[in-house]
Design an enzyme around this catalytic site. Structure first.
Site, mmCIF file in Angstrom:
data_model
loop_
_atom_site.group_PDB
_atom_site.id
_atom_site.type_symbol
_atom_site.label_atom_id
_atom_site.label_comp_id
_atom_site.label_asym_id
_atom_site.label_seq_id
_atom_site.Cartn_x
_atom_site.Cartn_y
_atom_site.Cartn_z
ATOM 1 N N ARG A 144 -1.851 -2.661 1.703
ATOM 2 C CA ARG A 144 -3.297 -2.599 1.951
ATOM 3 C C ARG A 144 -4.047 -3.278 0.817
ATOM 4 O O ARG A 144 -4.738 -2.660 0.026
ATOM 5 C CB ARG A 144 -3.698 -1.163 2.155
ATOM 6 C CG ARG A 144 -3.085 -0.690 3.454
ATOM 7 C CD ARG A 144 -3.737 0.472 4.031
ATOM 8 N NE ARG A 144 -3.767 0.340 5.477
ATOM 9 C CZ ARG A 144 -4.079 1.312 6.287
ATOM 10 N NH1 ARG A 144 -4.416 2.474 5.804
ATOM 11 N NH2 ARG A 144 -4.094 1.114 7.583
ATOM 12 N N GLN A 166 -5.355 -8.051 4.861
ATOM 13 C CA GLN A 166 -6.123 -7.323 5.881
ATOM 14 C C GLN A 166 -5.955 -7.912 7.283
ATOM 15 O O GLN A 166 -5.862 -7.180 8.267
ATOM 16 C CB GLN A 166 -7.599 -7.299 5.511
ATOM 17 C CG GLN A 166 -7.962 -6.021 4.791
ATOM 18 C CD GLN A 166 -9.412 -5.960 4.351
ATOM 19 O OE1 GLN A 166 -10.212 -6.812 4.723
ATOM 20 N NE2 GLN A 166 -9.732 -4.982 3.561
ATOM 21 N N ASP A 180 -2.856 -6.667 9.020
ATOM 22 C CA ASP A 180 -2.663 -5.221 9.011
ATOM 23 C C ASP A 180 -2.693 -4.641 10.429
ATOM 24 O O ASP A 180 -3.751 -4.332 10.978
ATOM 25 C CB ASP A 180 -3.756 -4.593 8.126
ATOM 26 C CG ASP A 180 -3.570 -3.100 7.951
ATOM 27 O OD1 ASP A 180 -2.711 -2.513 8.633
ATOM 28 O OD2 ASP A 180 -4.306 -2.522 7.131
ATOM 29 N N SER A 198 -4.140 -1.059 11.043
ATOM 30 C CA SER A 198 -5.593 -1.010 11.203
ATOM 31 C C SER A 198 -6.030 -1.538 12.556
ATOM 32 O O SER A 198 -6.859 -0.925 13.225
ATOM 33 C CB SER A 198 -6.289 -1.830 10.106
ATOM 34 O OG SER A 198 -6.111 -1.218 8.864
ATOM 35 N N TYR A 225 -4.329 5.987 0.928
ATOM 36 C CA TYR A 225 -3.926 7.009 1.891
ATOM 37 C C TYR A 225 -4.186 8.407 1.337
ATOM 38 O O TYR A 225 -4.406 8.587 0.135
ATOM 39 C CB TYR A 225 -2.437 6.873 2.210
ATOM 40 C CG TYR A 225 -2.095 5.661 3.038
ATOM 41 C CD1 TYR A 225 -2.413 5.598 4.377
ATOM 42 C CD2 TYR A 225 -1.431 4.570 2.468
ATOM 43 C CE1 TYR A 225 -2.095 4.497 5.147
ATOM 44 C CE2 TYR A 225 -1.108 3.457 3.229
ATOM 45 C CZ TYR A 225 -1.435 3.431 4.565
ATOM 46 O OH TYR A 225 -1.118 2.339 5.329
HETATM 47 P P1 NAD Z 1 -3.951 7.357 8.124
HETATM 48 O O1 NAD Z 1 -3.754 6.878 9.524
HETATM 49 O O2 NAD Z 1 -2.778 7.470 7.234
HETATM 50 O O3 NAD Z 1 -4.653 8.819 8.176
HETATM 51 C C1 NAD Z 1 -5.818 9.049 8.945
HETATM 52 C C2 NAD Z 1 -6.810 9.890 8.154
HETATM 53 O O4 NAD Z 1 -6.355 11.232 8.060
HETATM 54 C C3 NAD Z 1 -7.020 9.418 6.715
HETATM 55 O O5 NAD Z 1 -8.397 9.116 6.526
HETATM 56 C C4 NAD Z 1 -6.564 10.597 5.892
HETATM 57 O O6 NAD Z 1 -7.305 10.734 4.679
HETATM 58 C C5 NAD Z 1 -6.815 11.753 6.834
HETATM 59 N N1 NAD Z 1 -6.128 13.018 6.503
HETATM 60 C C6 NAD Z 1 -4.867 13.200 6.006
HETATM 61 N N2 NAD Z 1 -4.622 14.508 5.828
HETATM 62 C C7 NAD Z 1 -5.727 15.181 6.233
HETATM 63 C C8 NAD Z 1 -6.095 16.562 6.302
HETATM 64 N N3 NAD Z 1 -5.260 17.527 5.901
HETATM 65 N N4 NAD Z 1 -7.328 16.881 6.770
HETATM 66 C C9 NAD Z 1 -8.197 15.905 7.170
HETATM 67 N N5 NAD Z 1 -7.909 14.593 7.130
HETATM 68 C C10 NAD Z 1 -6.701 14.236 6.668
HETATM 69 O O7 NAD Z 1 -5.050 6.494 7.383
HETATM 70 P P2 NAD Z 1 -5.709 5.108 7.788
HETATM 71 O O8 NAD Z 1 -6.646 5.309 8.896
HETATM 72 O O9 NAD Z 1 -4.627 4.129 7.989
HETATM 73 O O10 NAD Z 1 -6.545 4.665 6.502
HETATM 74 C C11 NAD Z 1 -6.675 5.357 5.308
HETATM 75 C C12 NAD Z 1 -7.606 4.593 4.380
HETATM 76 O O11 NAD Z 1 -7.125 3.279 4.081
HETATM 77 C C13 NAD Z 1 -8.994 4.384 4.950
HETATM 78 O O12 NAD Z 1 -9.908 4.625 3.932
HETATM 79 C C14 NAD Z 1 -9.041 2.938 5.291
HETATM 80 O O13 NAD Z 1 -10.364 2.433 5.257
HETATM 81 C C15 NAD Z 1 -8.190 2.355 4.218
HETATM 82 N N6 NAD Z 1 -7.687 1.035 4.609
HETATM 83 C C16 NAD Z 1 -7.684 0.014 3.691
HETATM 84 C C17 NAD Z 1 -7.225 -1.246 4.054
HETATM 85 C C18 NAD Z 1 -7.226 -2.385 3.079
HETATM 86 O O14 NAD Z 1 -7.769 -2.266 2.029
HETATM 87 N N7 NAD Z 1 -6.594 -3.479 3.417
HETATM 88 C C19 NAD Z 1 -6.749 -1.465 5.334
HETATM 89 C C20 NAD Z 1 -6.729 -0.412 6.229
HETATM 90 C C21 NAD Z 1 -7.213 0.841 5.842
#
Ligand code: NAD
Length: 377
Positions: free
Chosen positions: A121, A126, A129, A132, A229
């Site tokens: 990430r 991006q 990805d 995403s 994460y």
């Molecule tokens: P994910 O699919 O692993 O998890 C989904 C969500 O569940 C996350 O936001 C996580 O914090 C939340 N979660 C985990 N345990 C929990 C709990 N006990 N109670 C409530 N919520 C809980 O995560 P994701 O959607 O793939 O993305 C996570 C982060 O990464 C986001 O902030 C996203 O914006 C970021 N991201 C960055 C990039 C990049 O920089 N290239 C790309 C994609 C995503």
């Protein structure tokens, strides 16, 4: 490079790893694209459309013959793996957190495997990805499924015959899928709240016009890993979270759960007792179903009704809008392609590049990913 695309054989998989757009791009860059006949039909792409873009359409055997790379949505099944030419580069979703024995088998078969789930990430990656691109569509589709199952309307309606109250939607986990679910529920007119354990999500939830509901203690402030994460939360945090959620959830009509921690079973956020406090007719859409579910009552690929509350555990929501999810996934692969070939266009994965290093499970007959090497040591 000769790129093969097969019909996906995983049960319920409707997506495909190429579109006429990406085929055209590959062929234009001098590559050959071989596609198994009818590979795109479940994603609304005909063989003619692929052929018009320059693909060779053929049988499974013809498609794989002489292939340098196989681009796939899911890990091919055993029978297909047995037919892959030695030395082929496999790029697909490979469930790498649980891939120990399979990675050994891939290495043994001389398949160089890159896991799309492990695209790092970083901003340069991006556009590659897939987690995403697919999660975004899953979040959208979760709300569409909820609206379909729910026996009431989402927006407030004031009519001559009376007022319809707006639906109250609660999104648990405000990552990529959760944020799109919030935006979609808002567009449909629901009153939306959301929770997450990562502090960064608070502002994002608010910016979409939803209310943020969370236990914001010291542990919450440290809950995000360097990779962006969530961390596994302590039992004490989980108890406080459960208490807060229990009070909130009883008032909700729609709950969408998306909470995941990479490599671990999904955290159980909704107990049976909590479901029993919800109104009949309420809907839970559990996106974590393939990882065990965020709700205690979720069954993968079923809609379970408990005390009138409907709990849906669709395990492949992107597959329920296969045309769009295939298009974005195929684009992710097309954006990755420059890292898989040399200047002359021949297969030459950039093994030293941080992105390929992050994704590589096997290389040259060896399991190379640090997480798997550690596991088997
Ligand atoms: P994910 O699919 O692993 O998890 C989904 C969500 O569940 C996350 O936001 C996580 O914090 C939340 N979660 C985990 N345990 C929990 C709990 N006990 N109670 C409530 N919520 C809980 O995560 P994701 O959607 O793939 O993305 C996570 C982060 O990464 C986001 O902030 C996203 O914006 C970021 N991201 C960055 C990039 C990049 O920089 N290239 C790309 C994609 C995503």
């Amino acid at each position: 490079m000769r790129i093969a695309i097969l019909k996906e054989r995983h049960a319920g998989e409707t997506r495909v790893a190429a579109t006429p757009d990406t085929v055209k791009k590959f062929v234009g860059a001098g590559h050959t694209v071989a596609i198994e006949k009818s590979a795109g039909l479940t994603a609304s792409v005909t063989d003619d459309a692929y052929a018009a873009a320059g693909a060779e359409m053929g049988t499974l055997a013809a498609t794989l013959k002489g292939a340098d790379a196989l681009f796939s949505v899911q890990m091919p099944d055993e029978a297909t793996l047995a037919k892959l030419p030695k030395g082929i580069l496999l790029v697909a979703h490979l469930d790498p957190h649980n891939a120990g024995p399979r990675a050994e088998a891939l290495a043994k078969a001389g398949i160089d495997a890159l896991a799309m789930e492990f695209v790092p990430r970083i901003s340069r990656a991006q556009a590659m990805d897939a987690l995403s691109s697919q999660s975004n569509l899953a979040g959208y589709r979760a709300i569409i499924e909820a609206a379909y199952i729910y026996g009431r309307a989402f927006p407030m309606m004031m009519t001559a015959a009376g007022t319809v109250a707006p639906a109250k939607a609660f999104i648990m986990g405000a990552g990529v899928a959760g944020l799109q679910a919030i935006a979609t529920a808002r567009r449909l007119g629901a009153v939306v709240s959301a929770t997450d354990v990562r502090p960064a999500s608070k502002e994002q939830v608010a910016s979409l016009g939803a209310k943020f509901v969370a236990v914001e203690d010291e542990e919450f402030k440290q809950a995000e890993t360097a990779g962006g994460y969530a961390k596994q939360m302590s039992p004490e945090y989980q108890a406080k979270q459960a208490e807060l959620v229990a009070g909130h959830i009883a008032k909700q009509d729609i709950v969408v759960t998306t909470a995941l921690i990479p490599g671990r079973p999904a955290p159980k956020l909704i107990t049976k007792a909590m479901v029993e406090t919800m109104k009949p007719g309420s809907v839970i859409i559990d996106l974590a179903a393939p990882n065990g579910g965020n709700c205690e009552l979720t069954k993968a690929d079923e809609v379970v009704t408990h005390n009138g509350v409907m709990i849906a555990g669709f395990s492949n929501l992107p597959g329920r809008l296969a045309a769009d999810s295939s298009a974005l996934y195929a684009k992710n692969l097309a954006n990755l392609l420059p890292l898989l070939v040399g200047e002359d266009g021949a297969k030459a994965p950039h093994w030293d590049d941080e992105i390929i290093q992050g994704m590589a499970l096997t290389k040259g007959g060896e399991v190379v990913h640090p997480s798997l090497v550690k596991e088997s040591a």
